[in-house]
Design an enzyme around this catalytic site. Structure first.
Site, PDB file in Angstrom:
ATOM      1  N   SER A  20      37.936  33.170  44.998  1.00  0.00           N
ATOM      2  CA  SER A  20      38.260  34.262  45.917  1.00  0.00           C
ATOM      3  C   SER A  20      38.033  35.562  45.155  1.00  0.00           C
ATOM      4  O   SER A  20      38.039  35.573  43.922  1.00  0.00           O
ATOM      5  CB  SER A  20      39.697  34.143  46.424  1.00  0.00           C
ATOM      6  OG  SER A  20      40.599  33.982  45.345  1.00  0.00           O
ATOM      7  N   GLU A  22      38.758  39.887  44.805  1.00  0.00           N
ATOM      8  CA  GLU A  22      39.625  41.020  45.157  1.00  0.00           C
ATOM      9  C   GLU A  22      38.838  42.325  45.036  1.00  0.00           C
ATOM     10  O   GLU A  22      38.129  42.533  44.055  1.00  0.00           O
ATOM     11  CB  GLU A  22      40.826  41.024  44.208  1.00  0.00           C
ATOM     12  CG  GLU A  22      41.815  42.127  44.514  1.00  0.00           C
ATOM     13  CD  GLU A  22      43.112  41.918  43.742  1.00  0.00           C
ATOM     14  OE1 GLU A  22      43.669  40.810  43.745  1.00  0.00           O
ATOM     15  OE2 GLU A  22      43.557  42.906  43.126  1.00  0.00           O
ATOM     16  N   ASP A 114      54.994  48.621  42.576  1.00  0.00           N
ATOM     17  CA  ASP A 114      55.534  49.239  41.358  1.00  0.00           C
ATOM     18  C   ASP A 114      56.534  50.334  41.718  1.00  0.00           C
ATOM     19  O   ASP A 114      56.448  50.922  42.790  1.00  0.00           O
ATOM     20  CB  ASP A 114      54.385  49.863  40.545  1.00  0.00           C
ATOM     21  CG  ASP A 114      53.639  48.820  39.740  1.00  0.00           C
ATOM     22  OD1 ASP A 114      54.309  47.897  39.228  1.00  0.00           O
ATOM     23  OD2 ASP A 114      52.410  48.926  39.632  1.00  0.00           O
ATOM     24  N   PHE A 224      45.222  49.162  30.896  1.00  0.00           N
ATOM     25  CA  PHE A 224      45.840  48.639  32.112  1.00  0.00           C
ATOM     26  C   PHE A 224      46.730  47.435  31.783  1.00  0.00           C
ATOM     27  O   PHE A 224      47.838  47.303  32.297  1.00  0.00           O
ATOM     28  CB  PHE A 224      44.743  48.267  33.115  1.00  0.00           C
ATOM     29  CG  PHE A 224      45.270  47.921  34.471  1.00  0.00           C
ATOM     30  CD1 PHE A 224      46.067  48.818  35.169  1.00  0.00           C
ATOM     31  CD2 PHE A 224      44.987  46.683  35.041  1.00  0.00           C
ATOM     32  CE1 PHE A 224      46.572  48.490  36.414  1.00  0.00           C
ATOM     33  CE2 PHE A 224      45.496  46.349  36.292  1.00  0.00           C
ATOM     34  CZ  PHE A 224      46.287  47.259  36.974  1.00  0.00           C
ATOM     35  N   HIS A 274      40.618  33.293  41.127  1.00  0.00           N
ATOM     36  CA  HIS A 274      40.627  34.569  41.854  1.00  0.00           C
ATOM     37  C   HIS A 274      40.051  35.629  40.921  1.00  0.00           C
ATOM     38  O   HIS A 274      40.548  35.809  39.808  1.00  0.00           O
ATOM     39  CB  HIS A 274      42.068  34.922  42.248  1.00  0.00           C
ATOM     40  CG  HIS A 274      42.176  36.179  43.055  1.00  0.00           C
ATOM     41  ND1 HIS A 274      41.878  36.240  44.402  1.00  0.00           N
ATOM     42  CD2 HIS A 274      42.547  37.442  42.708  1.00  0.00           C
ATOM     43  CE1 HIS A 274      42.078  37.474  44.856  1.00  0.00           C
ATOM     44  NE2 HIS A 274      42.461  38.227  43.846  1.00  0.00           N
TER      45      HIS A 274
END
Ligand code: FAD
Length: 302
Positions: A20, A22, A114, A224, A274
């Site tokens: 999949s 994103e 968040d 990140f 993913h």
């Protein structure tokens, strides 16, 4: 004595691999064409679903919706809409869910989101909102027959005291109706493999898809990762060392790192992946090719 088994699943013809993808909603017309170029390239690989993120605090509400509506209108892909409940009333969140439903979206990636002041600060639920991701899942399920996917954190969520407390939250999300989890990205597969073992030992049986981030830009990815609690191993830093001004070699290293990661997961029996695409197709397409996926000509894309 039995001979040791040195065979590797990733060297046999790989069957039953599912992927999949994103994407994030584009900000400008230029970014929008780049996104749709990527979708057009990846769609023939027939992903199980493609998901579109929801900017922090709902900042991309309209753009997320527009991207999903276009996916429904112009492709045969199965879209999944990310949704957070931070900084919004129940009414506002419910309106987004209804709008997804009316646009033909049947799958939601339900997240708490968040804290308003960013990762690392204290989370304050909105006084009139859904307080937790579990409450959000219950709200979504009341509004329609949605498939609900949730997050999972192999190295634990930064706000969580222990990994077990984190798995308690995952269990509550499953009891509220989640049928699949996607993990935060990780670089050492041992984190994911041990995590899945612990999750299974707690009686949680839903698929836990490893979230794979191809390292398009090492510095950005490492920064990140620090915010999300994912560890960045020294060996990864070493592999990208000295390549700041050498994008061509960086791309080859990124492909090698991602290939090593996913093929090792296949060797450990993982069949579903993913990909955090960052709206770029090339690297992800190549990794999917290694996983044995080939474009299917029947797919209508863009
Ligand atoms: P949860 O899994 O609900 O909880 C995270 C932690 O908070 C828990 O481990 C626990 O420490 C604490 N906690 C929560 N509920 C309870 C409770 N009832 N009791 C005790 N402690 C509790 N963010 C976006 O803004 N937009 C996106 O589109 C987006 N997509 C994501 C997709 C994936 C696959 C992942 C892994 C993350 C995504 N995020 C996104 C980031 C996510 O919003 C943040 O990590 C956020 O801080 C936590 O949201 P969550 O739903 O994962 O939290």
């Amino acid at each position: 004595m039995m001979a040791p088994d040195f065979s590797r699943a990733s060297r046999s013809r790989m069957a039953d691999i599912r992927v999949s993808f994103e994407f994030f909603p584009p900000k400008t017309a230029e970014m929008e064409s780049a996104l749709w170029e990527s979708i057009t390239r990846l769609a023939p690989l027939e992903p199980s679903f493609v998901s579109v993120t929801y900017g922090a605090g709902g900042s991309t509400r309209e753009r997320t919706h527009a991207t999903l509506a276009r996916l429904v209108r112009e492709t045969d892909l199965k879209p999944a809409a990310h949704l957070t409940c931070v900084a919004a009333t129940r009414q506002e969140v419910d309106d987004v869910v209804r709008a997804y439903r009316d646009a033909g979206v049947r799958h939601i990636v339900a997240l708490r989101g968040d804290p308003v002041s960013g990762p690392g600060s204290v989370y304050e639920p909105h006084p009139g909102g859904y307080a937790t991701s579990t409450a959000l899942i219950e709200g979504i399920r009341r509004l329609g027959d949605f498939e609900v996917t949730v997050s999972a954190y192999p190295e634990k969520h930064p706000e969580s005291a222990t990994l077990d407390a984190d798995i308690d939250v995952l269990k509550a999300k499953v009891e509220a109706g989640a049928t699949r989890a996607i993990t935060q990205f990780f670089f050492d597969n041992v984190h994911y493999l041990r995590y899945v073992e612990r999750v299974r030992a707690r009686g949680i049986t839903i698929p836990i898809l490893p979230g794979i981030v191809p390292v398009q830009n090492y510095r950005q990815t490492a920064s990140f990762a620090r915010k999300t609690g994912a560890s960045v191993p020294q060996w990864l830093a070493d592999r990208f060392e000295g390549l700041d001004d050498d994008p061509a070699t960086r791309r080859l290293i990124a492909a090698a790192v991602a290939a090593e990661q996913v093929l090792d997961l296949v060797d450990h029996g993982v069949t579903d992946f993913h990909f955090y695409t960052m709206n770029k197709a090339d690297l992800v397409y190549a990794i999917c090719h290694l996983l044995g996926l080939r474009p299917q000509l029947t797919m209508r894309a863009a």
